[in-house]
Every structure is written in C-alpha cells, then in structure tokens.
Write a protein that holds these residues in place. Structure first.
Motif, PDB file in Angstrom:
ATOM      1  N   MET A   1       0.843  -1.180   0.000  1.00  0.00           N
ATOM      2  CA  MET A   1       0.000   0.000   0.000  1.00  0.00           C
ATOM      3  C   MET A   1       0.882   1.234   0.000  1.00  0.00           C
ATOM      4  N   LYS A   2       0.373   2.293  -0.608  1.00  0.00           N
ATOM      5  CA  LYS A   2       1.088   3.560  -0.678  1.00  0.00           C
ATOM      6  C   LYS A   2       0.147   4.700  -0.283  1.00  0.00           C
ATOM      7  N   VAL A  64      -4.885   6.573   0.182  1.00  0.00           N
ATOM      8  CA  VAL A  64      -4.144   5.329   0.369  1.00  0.00           C
ATOM      9  C   VAL A  64      -4.627   4.365  -0.709  1.00  0.00           C
ATOM     10  N   ASP A  67      -0.632  -0.885  -4.342  1.00  0.00           N
ATOM     11  CA  ASP A  67       0.548  -0.576  -5.153  1.00  0.00           C
ATOM     12  C   ASP A  67       0.252  -0.497  -6.644  1.00  0.00           C
ATOM     13  N   VAL A  70      -1.171   3.026  -7.990  1.00  0.00           N
ATOM     14  CA  VAL A  70      -0.480   4.278  -7.674  1.00  0.00           C
ATOM     15  C   VAL A  70      -0.039   5.050  -8.908  1.00  0.00           C
ATOM     16  N   TRP A  92       3.609  13.385  -3.684  1.00  0.00           N
ATOM     17  CA  TRP A  92       4.542  12.493  -2.999  1.00  0.00           C
ATOM     18  C   TRP A  92       3.889  11.125  -2.881  1.00  0.00           C
ATOM     19  N   VAL A  93       4.715  10.089  -2.938  1.00  0.00           N
ATOM     20  CA  VAL A  93       4.253   8.717  -2.725  1.00  0.00           C
ATOM     21  C   VAL A  93       5.128   8.111  -1.634  1.00  0.00           C
ATOM     22  N   THR A  94       4.496   7.612  -0.575  1.00  0.00           N
ATOM     23  CA  THR A  94       5.231   7.013   0.537  1.00  0.00           C
ATOM     24  C   THR A  94       4.627   5.652   0.879  1.00  0.00           C
ATOM     25  N   ASP A  95       5.444   4.784   1.443  1.00  0.00           N
ATOM     26  CA  ASP A  95       4.980   3.458   1.847  1.00  0.00           C
ATOM     27  C   ASP A  95       4.064   3.561   3.066  1.00  0.00           C
ATOM     28  N   VAL A  96       3.067   2.695   3.102  1.00  0.00           N
ATOM     29  CA  VAL A  96       2.177   2.567   4.260  1.00  0.00           C
ATOM     30  C   VAL A  96       2.421   1.190   4.863  1.00  0.00           C
ATOM     31  N   VAL A  97       2.798   1.157   6.116  1.00  0.00           N
ATOM     32  CA  VAL A  97       3.100  -0.103   6.785  1.00  0.00           C
ATOM     33  C   VAL A  97       1.815  -0.829   7.177  1.00  0.00           C
ATOM     34  N   ASP A  98       0.842  -0.097   7.685  1.00  0.00           N
ATOM     35  CA  ASP A  98      -0.406  -0.721   8.117  1.00  0.00           C
ATOM     36  C   ASP A  98      -1.514   0.318   8.108  1.00  0.00           C
TER      37      ASP A  98
END
Length: 112
Positions: A1-2, A64, A67, A70, A92-98
């Motif tokens: 997820m991003k 959110v 992947d 995106v 901006w695109v950032t990783d989502v952990v949970d």
C-alpha cells in the motif's frame, strides 16, 4: 500500500477529485493548507497599496492505494492539476506499513 499526497491549486481541486472519483478512488482526505515553494510567495496590490503574501493557499489531497493503482492515479492527478505555471503543486508517494479501520478493527488492504 502507498500513501499518495498531492498539493494542488485550490481551483484545481474539484477537477482532480472528479477525475479520481471517475477512476474509481473510493475515498480521499482533503485539507486546505497554505505554504510556499520555490516562488517564495508573491505581491498583490489592494487599494493602491502593495503587500506581500508569503503563505499561498493550496489544497492537500491524501489517498491510500494498493501498489498497482499508484502510478495511474499519480498520472491522473498531474494531468488534471497541471496549468503549466509556477505553483501547480507536487505529488509524494510514501509506503504505508499498516492501516486500521477504527469502526471495525479491520487491518491492511481490508481497511482501505
């Protein structure tokens, strides 16, 4: 997820939101923000007096996404928000952990 975060001109917000909705984005968060970038603000004239505006109003969109969605969503935002003038915005695109849905306690992709 991003997490896709986009800062766009306020006048472009409705067009971007409509385009994302048509693409199939189920939800987004929009915040009215202010700031400046490379242009460092600008000057205006009001009743003959010149004054400086340092914090320029913008709209911040946060989504959110899985992947695989995106790249197309980012391209859609850029195409829709672009006017070709300074201050169009950034993405901006950032990783989502949970992700956790508060109402049900669902986690991960099920919570989107």
């Amino acid at each position: 997820m991003k997490l896709v975060t986009a800062i766009v001109q306020p006048h472009a917000l409705n067009d971007v939101a409509d385009a994302l909705r048509e693409y199939g984005i189920a939800g987004m968060t929009v915040t009215q923000v202010a700031g400046y970038g490379r242009q460092g603000g600008h000057t205006e004239v009001y009743r003959g007096a010149e004054y400086r505006i340092d914090q320029i109003p913008k709209s911040r969109i946060e989504i959110v996404l899985p992947d695989e969605s995106v790249a197309e969503a980012v391209d859609l935002i850029v195409r829709t928000a672009r006017s070709g003038r300074i201050g169009d915005g950034k993405v901006w695109v950032t990783d989502v952990v949970d992700v956790v849905r508060v109402r049900t306690g669902e986690r991960g992709a099920d919570a989107i």
